[in-house]
Design an enzyme around this catalytic site. Structure first.
Site, PDB file in Angstrom:
ATOM      1  N   ASP A  77      20.982  48.838  61.676  1.00 13.60           N
ATOM      2  CA  ASP A  77      21.588  49.147  62.971  1.00 13.60           C
ATOM      3  C   ASP A  77      22.854  49.977  62.873  1.00 13.60           C
ATOM      4  O   ASP A  77      23.309  50.517  63.892  1.00 13.60           O
ATOM      5  CB  ASP A  77      21.847  47.855  63.746  1.00 13.60           C
ATOM      6  CG  ASP A  77      20.562  47.281  64.327  1.00 13.60           C
ATOM      7  OD1 ASP A  77      19.571  48.022  64.402  1.00 13.60           O
ATOM      8  OD2 ASP A  77      20.544  46.093  64.693  1.00 13.60           O
ATOM      9  N   TYR A 126      18.008  44.351  71.096  1.00 10.08           N
ATOM     10  CA  TYR A 126      18.653  43.096  70.720  1.00 10.08           C
ATOM     11  C   TYR A 126      20.131  43.073  71.062  1.00 10.08           C
ATOM     12  O   TYR A 126      20.829  44.074  70.950  1.00 10.08           O
ATOM     13  CB  TYR A 126      18.481  42.826  69.221  1.00 10.08           C
ATOM     14  CG  TYR A 126      17.269  41.984  68.903  1.00 10.08           C
ATOM     15  CD1 TYR A 126      17.207  40.647  69.281  1.00 10.08           C
ATOM     16  CD2 TYR A 126      16.180  42.519  68.237  1.00 10.08           C
ATOM     17  CE1 TYR A 126      16.088  39.880  69.004  1.00 10.08           C
ATOM     18  CE2 TYR A 126      15.057  41.758  67.954  1.00 10.08           C
ATOM     19  CZ  TYR A 126      15.025  40.431  68.347  1.00 10.08           C
ATOM     20  OH  TYR A 126      13.913  39.671  68.079  1.00 10.08           O
TER      21      TYR A 126
END
Length: 791
Positions: free
Chosen positions: A401, A490
């Site tokens: 990420d 998320y």
């Protein structure tokens, strides 16, 4: 001794909670306390935190907005010879700046400044330039400085943190897939999917005719990696029904293309996948369709609103749910102080600085307790996820990420829900091209009750007519710094909590939408059915952290104490002969290594300073205490994470600190699994770690066993992981004796009723009661601090 009816109420409640039956005097005290409740005068409101004054300038602070703009202008000056195009006008064959951030300051330069009279280290900008205009296109990182920009400022490759052999350079095929690169593949996608639109329309009542075509009724997504070593590039594209929760409505159709380089004429179809079958050509797909082999058994529900995170009355109602749920408030005001300009905090003996960056979010530096340094740096290094499944998107997907600039996705926290009412909230900023973006109230600090006492003991009782002779209890509390980053589907919640006993707790939680798969009845081994046509995709979350320990200096060791079973004989038990006994084998880890938590937690790991001992002659240190769900990556030899995710393949690792090893990963590593730009495994070269400057790298995370309760979103309750750094002989005794937030209760046994002698140490029990017709809680709005920066 101090006596108050409010305090006696607490004492009576403590007695009533005893395992022994309540006595008459307890009921009497409780009745009297309720009848004559005292008001202590403590306010229940909590205004701004007091101002602290940082002892030094925050050397880790990000570059200012003015510096960002000055660096941008410097780079785009023709005199640099970089031949840059503005990103808004760039094509894949151009050179352009992708982003500007801050260079991680070298520890060797920082310590003389923060620990002595050394100079303030110079500040450098970290710059990523996509160089499509070169004969061999690539992505290159540069360092620009010193700042502010002047006639001494230079630009040079930022190579030293990367050990893969190419420094800060990444092959063009492995660079970040930005909008410019995506635009190259869009015409081929549109052409191929338009050619088979009659098939997708028949199967799914939807088609993809191009992202800008108003008749398109599908969305597309392609994950990472897109290359193995940078010599090729591919995209495995999943199609989904549009909507706010498209992650939960994938269709059973995939397009695979090869798309290397900057020339779209060289791009090609690799194949189509549907029904778990691979079709290399449109003709093969069409033949199967016309033979009736592609019928779809399940359809998505796109009408009922099941994926939305809103109130669902169809689930029923719960008694008393129309009342606001319990919350934490900082009674009487805040017990911590903040220097917002220098990003510095003091709390109950703790002090630390913080900073932020586009890749790593909020990081912590110079963490001290009662003036003694424990950690030089505590920082999240990578948030990784790896999926499994019998279809291209799930089988191929590995996320890092930082690749998506996780720090830019840290956004506003909702007071009373994300964080307690009255939290101290701060803006997080990051550089975007030649400007600076500010995310309001994106980092919040708040103190909360721990939910359990820090320590307690009831003395006496059992052999007397009184349930106890004395009782001591200390209130537990901690100051938490919280951010939440929403990276695509998320939401990651990052907490760092400083407890009053000198422990540090790091917690990560995950919520948000699953990256799901179309439901395949014969593939339950990859996850359960969680909606009409949706299957939860099994995956791992690994969040990697760096903890640069400086326990009373930079000379530290890592002690390992293993529990072992040995057979012993003891002369006072002659009838037993030889019998098993538990012992502790203690040694020092000698060299750098990766390792896992011992089974059954049968080993203790302590970072300590052998040259510093407490009053009892024991080396002073901090223990690594596993918390909830400390895991490592399940698959250790996947082709998608072969060498670019070495940091995720063990629970723990320890290395000797080097300025050239500031990060466990490279943010562009994801697209180089076979030939990484940065290889964490190369950190381990048998260097001695006894009384050296040590860095512990640790992993939090969870194996995400997907479930129907992940609909609409994953719940923070279960998807949680943590670790604690706890003092281990660091002090001469527990760090609770100097806390006044405690109660000491003694039973006067000379009286028939056993009157309570009660000490509150000047910290009265707050009375926060108001008239029933008024609000129960009155709190101030979120306190917002804006950094002093010219925009």
């Amino acid at each position: 001794m101090i006596f108050t009816t409010g305090s006696l109420l607490l004492a009576a409640q403590l007695v009533a909670a005893s395992a022994l039956p309540p006595l008459g005097y307890e009921r009497k005290l409780l009745k009297e306390a309720l009848a004559s409740r005292d008001v202590s005068g403590i306010s229940c409101s909590d205004g701004p935190a007091p101002k602290a004054s940082a002892p030094k300038t925050n050397v880790w602070a990000p570059i200012t907005p003015n510096d960002n703009r000055a660096v941008w202008d410097y780079l785009y000056d023709p005199a640099t010879g970089l031949n840059l195009t503005h990103p808004d006008n760039a094509t894949a064959s151009d050179n352009y700046v992708f982003w500007i951030d801050t260079i991680h300051s070298n520890k060797s330069a920082v310590l003389p400044y923060i620990d002595g009279d050394g100079p303030l280290p110079p500040k450098y900008a970290r710059v990523v330039i996509f160089e499509g205009g070169k004969a061999e296109p690539n992505s290159q990182e540069y360092m620009v400085g010193p700042l502010p920009v002047s006639n001494t400022t230079t630009i040079q490759p930022y190579d030293y943190p990367f050990n893969g052999g190419s420094g800060g350079s990444v092959p063009f095929n492995a660079r970040y897939v930005d909008s410019v690169k995506t635009a190259l593949t869009e015409p081929l996608m549109a052409e191929l999917m338009t050619n088979v639109s009659d098939i997708t329309q028949a199967l799914f009542n939807a088609s993809y005719l191009g992202s800008s075509n108003e008749n398109t009724t599908l969305t597309s997504t392609a994950g990472t990696p897109v290359s193995f070593d940078g010599t090729q590039q591919f995209r495995n594209i999943m199609f989904r029904l549009p909507g706010v929760a498209s992650y939960l409505t994938p269709i059973d159709f995939f397009l695979l293309i090869n798309c290397p380089g900057t020339d779209p004429s060289q791009f090609s179809l690799k194949g189509f996948v549907t029904g778990s079958q691979f079709y290399e050509t449109e003709e093969a797909l069409r033949t199967a369709f016309e033979a009736g082999e592609l019928a779809q058994e399940f359809e998505h529900d796109t009408e009922s609103g099941w994926p939305i995170v809103d109130y669902k009355p169809e689930l029923g109602s719960r008694p008393y749910d129309d009342q606001f749920a319990p919350t934490s408030i900082e009674l009487g005001g805040k017990r911590y102080a903040v220097d917002a300009k220098e990003r510095y905090v003091e709390y109950m003996g703790w002090s630390w600085y913080w900073s932020e960056s586009r890749l790593y979010g909020v990081t912590f530096y110079d963490i001290k307790f009662k003036g003694e340094r424990i950690l030089y740096e505590l920082s999240m290094q990578e948030a990784m996820a790896q999926y499994a499944g019998n279809q291209p998107k799930a089988a191929n997907t590995v996320y890092h990420d930082t690749y998506y600039s996780l720090g830019t996705d840290i956004a506003t926290l909702i007071e009373g829900f994300d964080v307690p009412l009255g939290s101290s909230c701060f803006n997080i900023s990051y550089n975007e091209l030649n400007g600076t973006t500010i995310n309001q109230d994106a980092m919040c600090i708040f103190e909360t009750d721990s939910g359990y006492p820090l320590s307690r003991h009831r003395y006496g009782g059992g052999n007397t007519s009184y349930p106890f002779t004395s009782l001591g209890v200390v209130k537990g509390s901690a100051l938490t710094t919280r951010t939440i980053a929403t990276v695509g589907n998320y939401d990651y919640m990052f907490d760092v909590s400083m407890h009053v006993d000198a422990s540090i707790e790091i917690t990560v939680r995950a919520s948000g939408y699953l990256q799901s798969s179309f439901y395949y009845p014969d593939q339950g081994r990859f996850g359960p059915r969680i909606q009409q046509a949706t299957q939860g995709s099994l995956h791992d979350h690994i969040i990697n952290y760096k903890a640069d320990f400086d326990v009373l200096g930079t000379s530290n060791s890592l002690q390992v104490s293993e529990l072992v079973t040995v057979n012993v004989t003891q002369p006072w038990f002659p009838e037993l002969g030889s019998f098993p006994q538990m012992e502790m084998n203690t040694s020092m880890m000698s060299t750098e290594q990766q390792w896992n938590w011992a089974p059954n937690n049968n080993a203790m790991y302590v970072v300590l300073n052998q040259n510093e001992t407490n009053a009892w002659g024991e080396p002073r240190g901090y223990r690594l205490v596993p918390g909830r769900s400390d895991i490592h990556l399940t698959i250790l030899d996947s082709p998608w994470s072969l060498k670019n995710s070495e940091f995720a393949k063990s629970h723990l690792a320890v290395t000797k600190q080097h300025d050239t090893e500031p990060y466990s990963n490279s943010w562009q590593n994801i697209n180089l699994p076979s030939k990484p730009q940065h290889d964490f495994s190369k950190f381990f070269n048998d260097e001695s770690i006894e009384q050296e400057d040590l860095v512990v790298w640790f992993n939090l995370g969870m194996h995400h066993y997907t479930r129907s309760e992940d609909i609409p979103v994953t719940l923070f309750t279960e998807a949680a992981s943590s670790i604690v750094f706890a003092p281990q002989n660091f002090f001469d005794r527990a760090q609770d004796g100097d806390l006044k937030n405690r109660r000491w209760i003694v039973v006067d046994q000379s009286t028939e009723e056993g009157a309570l002698e009660y000490e509150d140490y000047g910290v009265a029990l707050p009375q926060c009661m108001v008239a029933p017709t008024e609000p129960v809680l009155e709190v101030s709005p979120t306190v917002n601090y804006e950094f002093e920066a010219e925009l």
